[in-house]
Design a protein around this motif. Sequence first.
Motif, short mmCIF file in Angstrom:
data_model
loop_
_atom_site.label_atom_id
_atom_site.label_comp_id
_atom_site.label_asym_id
_atom_site.label_seq_id
_atom_site.Cartn_x
_atom_site.Cartn_y
_atom_site.Cartn_z
N ALA A 1 0.84 -1.21 0.00
CA ALA A 1 0.00 0.00 0.00
C ALA A 1 0.87 1.26 0.00
CB ALA A 1 -0.93 0.00 1.21
N VAL A 2 1.93 1.26 0.82
CA VAL A 2 2.80 2.44 0.90
C VAL A 2 3.62 2.59 -0.38
CG1 VAL A 2 4.63 3.60 2.22
CG2 VAL A 2 2.87 2.29 3.42
N ALA A 3 4.09 1.47 -0.92
CA ALA A 3 4.86 1.53 -2.18
C ALA A 3 4.02 2.15 -3.29
CB ALA A 3 5.33 0.13 -2.58
N LYS A 4 2.72 1.86 -3.30
CA LYS A 4 1.83 2.45 -4.33
C LYS A 4 1.76 3.97 -4.16
CE LYS A 4 -1.14 -1.47 -5.38
NZ LYS A 4 -2.41 -2.16 -5.06
N ILE A 5 1.62 4.42 -2.90
CA ILE A 5 1.57 5.88 -2.65
C ILE A 5 2.86 6.54 -3.13
CG2 ILE A 5 1.55 7.65 -0.84
CD1 ILE A 5 -0.18 5.78 0.83
N VAL A 6 3.98 5.90 -2.81
CA VAL A 6 5.28 6.49 -3.13
C VAL A 6 5.52 6.46 -4.64
CG1 VAL A 6 7.78 6.22 -2.85
CG2 VAL A 6 6.28 5.92 -0.88
N PHE A 7 5.46 5.27 -5.22
CA PHE A 7 5.91 5.11 -6.61
C PHE A 7 4.91 5.58 -7.65
CE2 PHE A 7 8.87 2.18 -4.46
CZ PHE A 7 10.06 2.71 -4.96
N LEU A 8 3.63 5.67 -7.28
CA LEU A 8 2.64 6.14 -8.25
C LEU A 8 2.27 7.61 -8.02
CD1 LEU A 8 0.32 2.97 -8.26
CD2 LEU A 8 2.09 3.56 -9.95
N GLY A 9 2.79 8.18 -6.94
CA GLY A 9 2.41 9.55 -6.58
C GLY A 9 3.18 10.60 -7.39
N ASP A 10 2.59 11.76 -7.48
CA ASP A 10 3.27 12.89 -8.12
C ASP A 10 3.07 14.12 -7.25
OD1 ASP A 10 4.22 14.98 -9.62
OD2 ASP A 10 3.25 14.35 -11.49
N TYR A 11 4.15 14.57 -6.63
CA TYR A 11 4.07 15.70 -5.70
C TYR A 11 4.87 16.90 -6.20
CZ TYR A 11 1.85 12.26 -2.81
OH TYR A 11 0.96 11.31 -2.36
N CYS A 12 5.13 16.92 -7.51
CA CYS A 12 5.92 18.04 -8.07
C CYS A 12 5.25 19.38 -7.80
CB CYS A 12 6.12 17.83 -9.57
SG CYS A 12 7.16 16.38 -9.94
N HIS A 13 3.92 19.41 -7.83
CA HIS A 13 3.17 20.67 -7.63
C HIS A 13 3.34 21.23 -6.22
CE1 HIS A 13 0.62 17.47 -6.04
NE2 HIS A 13 0.07 18.39 -5.28
N VAL A 14 3.77 20.39 -5.29
CA VAL A 14 3.94 20.82 -3.90
C VAL A 14 5.15 21.75 -3.77
CG1 VAL A 14 4.64 19.94 -1.61
CG2 VAL A 14 2.85 18.75 -2.91
N LEU A 15 6.18 21.51 -4.60
CA LEU A 15 7.47 22.17 -4.39
C LEU A 15 7.40 23.69 -4.40
CD1 LEU A 15 9.56 19.70 -6.57
CD2 LEU A 15 9.51 19.79 -4.07
N GLU A 16 6.60 24.26 -5.31
CA GLU A 16 6.55 25.73 -5.41
C GLU A 16 5.85 26.37 -4.21
OE1 GLU A 16 2.68 26.32 -8.26
OE2 GLU A 16 4.60 25.84 -9.20
N LYS A 17 5.12 25.55 -3.44
CA LYS A 17 4.42 26.10 -2.27
C LYS A 17 5.28 26.10 -1.01
CE LYS A 17 0.02 24.31 -4.02
NZ LYS A 17 -0.67 23.03 -3.96
N VAL A 18 6.42 25.41 -1.08
CA VAL A 18 7.31 25.35 0.10
C VAL A 18 7.99 26.70 0.28
CG1 VAL A 18 9.37 24.25 1.07
CG2 VAL A 18 7.72 22.86 -0.21
N GLU A 19 7.93 27.22 1.53
CA GLU A 19 8.59 28.50 1.81
C GLU A 19 9.71 28.36 2.83
OE1 GLU A 19 5.59 31.40 2.77
OE2 GLU A 19 4.61 31.18 0.82
N THR A 20 9.82 27.17 3.41
CA THR A 20 10.83 26.91 4.43
C THR A 20 12.19 26.66 3.76
OG1 THR A 20 9.10 25.85 5.74
CG2 THR A 20 11.37 25.40 6.40
N PRO A 21 13.27 27.26 4.26
CA PRO A 21 14.60 27.00 3.68
C PRO A 21 14.88 25.49 3.65
CG PRO A 21 14.74 28.73 5.33
CD PRO A 21 13.34 28.19 5.40
N CYS A 22 15.51 25.05 2.58
CA CYS A 22 15.60 23.61 2.35
C CYS A 22 16.98 23.21 1.83
CB CYS A 22 14.52 23.23 1.34
SG CYS A 22 14.44 21.50 1.02
N THR A 23 17.54 22.15 2.40
CA THR A 23 18.79 21.59 1.89
C THR A 23 18.49 20.19 1.38
OG1 THR A 23 20.10 22.86 3.45
CG2 THR A 23 21.16 20.94 2.48
N LEU A 24 18.88 19.92 0.14
CA LEU A 24 18.61 18.64 -0.50
C LEU A 24 19.90 17.83 -0.56
CD1 LEU A 24 16.66 20.54 -3.20
CD2 LEU A 24 15.55 18.85 -1.74
#
Length: 273
Positions: free
Chosen positions: A194-217
């Motif tokens: 169930a979790v693998a489906k959420i991870v591997f089939l998900g698309d969260y690219c649209h979330v990135l532009e809403k992040v305002e917290t400083p971030c280190t990748l």
Amino acid sequence: MGMLKGLSTSMNAKISGNAGAEVIVLAHGYGGEQSIWEKIVPSLEEKNQVVLFDWNFSGAFSEDNNHSYDPIKYDSLDAFANDLVSLMDEMNIKSCVFVGHSMSGMIGCIASIKRPLLFKKLILIGASPRYLNSEDYEGGFEPSEIEQLLSTIESNFQPWATAFAPIAVGTKDPLIAEKFEKSLKKMKPEVALAVAKIVFLGDYCHVLEKVETPCTLISTTYDIVVPSSVPYYMQKKMINAKSRVEIIDVDGHLPHLSAHEEVLIVLSKELYS
């Protein structure tokens, strides 16, 4: 901290280290549990408070009916982000530096959008907003490969975990691969799927532009799960957050296990400079 209740009990949450100092929250990824962080915790505890916990998909999670894994409730990373925020509130944490590995990276991003004041900084290790390739994006996997992966998890979870752990860890050290393998195999196969489906089939690219917290990748030179282009893609999309990419010169998806000293160097730069 006194007696913790509810979520913090079932998620085995604990806080240790230097009381009154900066709070660092360590969130493990798929197949992990809080012990995955054990190599970096002692150093972090010297100057900070460290929060560890187990997600409810982890094999180390304490079963309790209110918070156990319900695939209908947990149909996206959003539900985990809600749990994270609730856990912080329950532990009376007002602000933290969030260190999220793998799927926890995007969970942290979503949580930071819900409650910006709670997160001072996001440090994401091996995070990815999407694992499927498309014409203009390299996620690392073709649809057919993901289909194959999910059907193998469904039909042969234990043998799959045995094969996947050393490839994911990407190190010659059998003890490190074994540690991740044990943790992975503790997951219930139906929860793992169930979790693998959420991870591997998900698309969260649209979330990135809403992040305002400083971030280190933080990324490694070669990670079987996340191509090295992904952190740069994330950085480009984080138009509202100050972000930077740190590449650690090792292989593998779990550098906090396989190259913890290098990870600590990056963390101390983030925390103390």
